[in-house]
Design a protein around this motif. Sequence first.
Motif, PDB file in Angstrom:
ATOM      1  N   ARG A 121       1.059  -0.970   0.387  1.00  0.00           N
ATOM      2  CA  ARG A 121       0.150  -0.040  -0.107  1.00  0.00           C
ATOM      3  C   ARG A 121       0.442   1.605   0.485  1.00  0.00           C
ATOM      4  NH1 ARG A 121      -4.295   0.796   1.010  1.00  0.00           N
ATOM      5  NH2 ARG A 121      -6.125  -0.223   2.166  1.00  0.00           N
ATOM      6  N   ARG A 122       2.170   0.683   0.422  1.00  0.00           N
ATOM      7  CA  ARG A 122       2.487   2.198   0.449  1.00  0.00           C
ATOM      8  C   ARG A 122       3.922   2.628  -0.301  1.00  0.00           C
ATOM      9  NH1 ARG A 122       3.535   4.528   5.988  1.00  0.00           N
ATOM     10  NH2 ARG A 122       2.868   3.298   7.465  1.00  0.00           N
ATOM     11  N   HIS A 123       3.368   0.818  -1.995  1.00  0.00           N
ATOM     12  CA  HIS A 123       4.436   1.736  -3.167  1.00  0.00           C
ATOM     13  C   HIS A 123       2.791   1.941  -4.168  1.00  0.00           C
ATOM     14  CE1 HIS A 123       6.764   0.242  -6.944  1.00  0.00           C
ATOM     15  NE2 HIS A 123       5.698  -0.299  -6.651  1.00  0.00           N
ATOM     16  N   LEU A 131      -2.485   7.492 -14.043  1.00  0.00           N
ATOM     17  CA  LEU A 131      -2.739   7.281 -13.263  1.00  0.00           C
ATOM     18  C   LEU A 131      -2.172   6.172 -11.677  1.00  0.00           C
ATOM     19  CD1 LEU A 131      -5.534   7.906 -11.535  1.00  0.00           C
ATOM     20  CD2 LEU A 131      -6.485   5.717 -12.193  1.00  0.00           C
ATOM     21  N   LEU A 132      -2.017   7.089 -10.832  1.00  0.00           N
ATOM     22  CA  LEU A 132      -1.741   6.291  -9.781  1.00  0.00           C
ATOM     23  C   LEU A 132      -2.266   5.108  -9.303  1.00  0.00           C
ATOM     24  CD1 LEU A 132       2.119   8.611  -8.753  1.00  0.00           C
ATOM     25  CD2 LEU A 132       1.563   6.174 -10.625  1.00  0.00           C
ATOM     26  N   TYR A 133      -1.633   4.270  -7.852  1.00  0.00           N
ATOM     27  CA  TYR A 133      -2.252   3.453  -7.327  1.00  0.00           C
ATOM     28  C   TYR A 133      -1.627   3.880  -6.292  1.00  0.00           C
ATOM     29  CZ  TYR A 133      -5.517   0.025  -5.191  1.00  0.00           C
ATOM     30  OH  TYR A 133      -5.774  -0.777  -4.059  1.00  0.00           O
ATOM     31  N   HIS A 134      -2.130   3.666  -4.830  1.00  0.00           N
ATOM     32  CA  HIS A 134      -1.357   4.167  -3.559  1.00  0.00           C
ATOM     33  C   HIS A 134      -2.373   4.197  -2.388  1.00  0.00           C
ATOM     34  CE1 HIS A 134       0.817   6.667  -0.729  1.00  0.00           C
ATOM     35  NE2 HIS A 134       1.796   5.349  -1.150  1.00  0.00           N
ATOM     36  N   GLN A 135      -1.996   3.655  -1.220  1.00  0.00           N
ATOM     37  CA  GLN A 135      -2.556   3.985  -0.236  1.00  0.00           C
ATOM     38  C   GLN A 135      -4.008   2.959  -0.601  1.00  0.00           C
ATOM     39  OE1 GLN A 135      -1.772   3.689   3.046  1.00  0.00           O
ATOM     40  NE2 GLN A 135       0.276   5.027   2.778  1.00  0.00           N
ATOM     41  N   GLY A 136      -4.322   2.525  -1.364  1.00  0.00           N
ATOM     42  CA  GLY A 136      -5.786   2.383  -2.149  1.00  0.00           C
ATOM     43  C   GLY A 136      -6.326   2.751  -2.767  1.00  0.00           C
ATOM     44  N   ARG A 137      -6.292   3.764  -3.316  1.00  0.00           N
ATOM     45  CA  ARG A 137      -6.641   4.264  -4.070  1.00  0.00           C
ATOM     46  C   ARG A 137      -6.233   4.987  -4.841  1.00  0.00           C
ATOM     47  NH1 ARG A 137      -7.388   9.792   0.305  1.00  0.00           N
ATOM     48  NH2 ARG A 137      -5.944   9.922  -0.879  1.00  0.00           N
ATOM     49  N   PHE A 138      -6.760   5.655  -5.755  1.00  0.00           N
ATOM     50  CA  PHE A 138      -6.763   5.708  -7.144  1.00  0.00           C
ATOM     51  C   PHE A 138      -6.055   7.526  -7.086  1.00  0.00           C
ATOM     52  CE2 PHE A 138      -9.010   2.526  -8.837  1.00  0.00           C
ATOM     53  CZ  PHE A 138      -7.953   1.257  -9.447  1.00  0.00           C
TER      54      PHE A 138
END
Length: 171
Positions: A26-28, A159-166
């Motif tokens: 989730r931190r990546h 678009l990025l995915y981080h901490q469970g969100r887009f």
Amino acid sequence: MTVSPELRTVGAPRQASPDLLRSVFRRHAAGVAVITAQGDRPVGFTATSLSSVAADPPLLSFGVGTGSSSWPVLSEVEYVGVHILGEHQRELAGTFARSGADRFGHPTRWSEGPEGVPILDDVLAWLVCRVVARVPAGDHRLVIAQAVAGDPAGAGRPLLYHQGRFNALRD
């Protein structure tokens, strides 16, 4: 004069588990892609595991759960579509990530591309790839595919995915 590295205290490690792996990743921050394929019907899913493997030949990889609704088609097809999503496509990423969603219905816009692969409209870039290997990896398969056609000319930012969100990139 030799300077010794400063010792620091590390928190108590947790035992490896699926939850620990999810918590760490989730931190990546990861780029967001949608993988598509054509079987009796088009299938697709949102992937954050997309990775470049080699330039020559042009190979990439992604993971897919064997319990996913897309796996039965992906386990047999010769070609897949790989779409890099832009920050303007959060809803599309969510649609392809949601179980039971009509992923290719309105408002998703797509057309048939090379090798009959569904190609999504308005993405930052896309590739059609020939599957060269499906490697067992726990409850997933690591798919390795070779690019055969594509278009890198879409406009926008990734678009990025981080901490469970887009998420979008920040300036």
